[in-house]
Scaffold this motif. Structure first.
Motif, PDB file in Angstrom:
ATOM      1  N   CYS A  62       0.784  -1.230   0.032  1.00  8.81           N
ATOM      2  CA  CYS A  62      -0.053   0.209  -0.021  1.00  8.81           C
ATOM      3  C   CYS A  62       0.986   1.130  -0.071  1.00  8.81           C
ATOM      4  O   CYS A  62       2.172   1.193   0.049  1.00  8.81           O
ATOM      5  N   ASP A  63       0.019   2.471  -0.134  1.00 15.90           N
ATOM      6  CA  ASP A  63       0.990   3.666  -0.176  1.00 15.90           C
ATOM      7  C   ASP A  63       0.861   4.282   1.243  1.00 15.90           C
ATOM      8  O   ASP A  63       1.685   5.158   1.412  1.00 15.90           O
ATOM      9  N   GLU A  64      -0.374   4.264   1.945  1.00 16.74           N
ATOM     10  CA  GLU A  64      -0.563   4.820   3.229  1.00 16.74           C
ATOM     11  C   GLU A  64      -1.247   3.983   3.832  1.00 16.74           C
ATOM     12  O   GLU A  64      -1.874   2.981   3.614  1.00 16.74           O
ATOM     13  N   VAL A  65      -1.076   4.268   5.334  1.00 18.52           N
ATOM     14  CA  VAL A  65      -1.736   3.421   6.458  1.00 18.52           C
ATOM     15  C   VAL A  65      -2.466   4.671   7.352  1.00 18.52           C
ATOM     16  O   VAL A  65      -2.098   5.462   7.722  1.00 18.52           O
ATOM     17  N   TRP A  66      -3.841   4.277   7.309  1.00 18.34           N
ATOM     18  CA  TRP A  66      -4.876   5.375   7.954  1.00 18.34           C
ATOM     19  C   TRP A  66      -5.351   4.456   8.989  1.00 18.34           C
ATOM     20  O   TRP A  66      -5.803   3.533   9.094  1.00 18.34           O
ATOM     21  N   ILE A  67      -5.457   4.987  10.452  1.00 18.03           N
ATOM     22  CA  ILE A  67      -5.877   4.391  11.557  1.00 18.03           C
ATOM     23  C   ILE A  67      -7.214   5.026  11.906  1.00 18.03           C
ATOM     24  O   ILE A  67      -7.178   6.415  12.190  1.00 18.03           O
ATOM     25  N   PHE A  68      -8.262   4.181  12.219  1.00 15.28           N
ATOM     26  CA  PHE A  68      -9.632   4.856  12.569  1.00 15.28           C
ATOM     27  C   PHE A  68      -9.897   4.251  13.966  1.00 15.28           C
ATOM     28  O   PHE A  68      -9.742   3.108  14.299  1.00 15.28           O
ATOM     29  N   GLY A  69     -10.224   5.249  14.779  1.00 13.03           N
ATOM     30  CA  GLY A  69     -10.665   4.799  16.216  1.00 13.03           C
ATOM     31  C   GLY A  69      -9.514   4.796  17.081  1.00 13.03           C
ATOM     32  O   GLY A  69      -8.427   5.246  16.853  1.00 13.03           O
ATOM     33  N   LYS A  70      -9.394   3.908  18.158  1.00  7.89           N
ATOM     34  CA  LYS A  70      -8.559   4.102  19.082  1.00  7.89           C
ATOM     35  C   LYS A  70      -7.425   2.972  18.634  1.00  7.89           C
ATOM     36  O   LYS A  70      -7.798   1.752  18.389  1.00  7.89           O
ATOM     37  N   GLU A  71      -6.254   3.272  19.082  1.00 13.91           N
ATOM     38  CA  GLU A  71      -5.128   2.143  18.570  1.00 13.91           C
ATOM     39  C   GLU A  71      -5.413   1.253  19.689  1.00 13.91           C
ATOM     40  O   GLU A  71      -5.539   1.503  20.868  1.00 13.91           O
ATOM     41  N   ASP A  72      -4.926  -0.002  19.366  1.00 16.43           N
ATOM     42  CA  ASP A  72      -5.207  -1.423  20.284  1.00 16.43           C
ATOM     43  C   ASP A  72      -3.799  -2.022  19.827  1.00 16.43           C
ATOM     44  O   ASP A  72      -2.902  -1.849  18.932  1.00 16.43           O
TER      45      ASP A  72
END
Length: 105
Positions: A62-72
């Motif tokens: 992939c080109d980018e990583v997007w995080i949604f919500g709280k990191e676990d």
């Protein structure tokens, strides 16, 4: 150009993965995550099945990583890999399908 965005989601955000996919597409990019099309992946034993079982391989591609919500805890290794590979990592507050905001660090 369109980028391929790997979406990491906490449990709550994951319940709205279709809305997260729409959000990524609304930004002009292509969303992906390990269980995007589980029925297809479950029905074939091919390179695609290996991708489902190895999210690290998707992060490499992939080109980018997007995080949604709280990191676990489950996300930490994926985030570390993305950083090691020098992939841009963006974080988003997810308060529901119509409320997704980027968290500026």
């Amino acid at each position: 150009t369109k980028k391929i965005v790997f979406a990491l989601m906490d449990y709550t955000s994951g319940q709205s993965r279709i809305h997260i996919s729409k959000f990524i597409m609304s930004k002009g990019h292509i969303p992906t995550y390990p269980h995007m099309v589980p029925d297809y992946f479950a029905s074939v034993q091919t390179e695609h099945g290996k991708l489902r079982d190895d999210p690290d391989e998707i992060i490499k591609r992939c080109d980018e990583v997007w995080i949604f919500g709280k990191e676990d805890n489950r996300m930490k290794d994926r985030i570390s890999l993305a950083i090691k590979l020098r992939k841009p990592v963006k974080r988003f507050k997810f308060s529901g399908p119509s409320s997704i905001e980027e968290i500026k660090s």
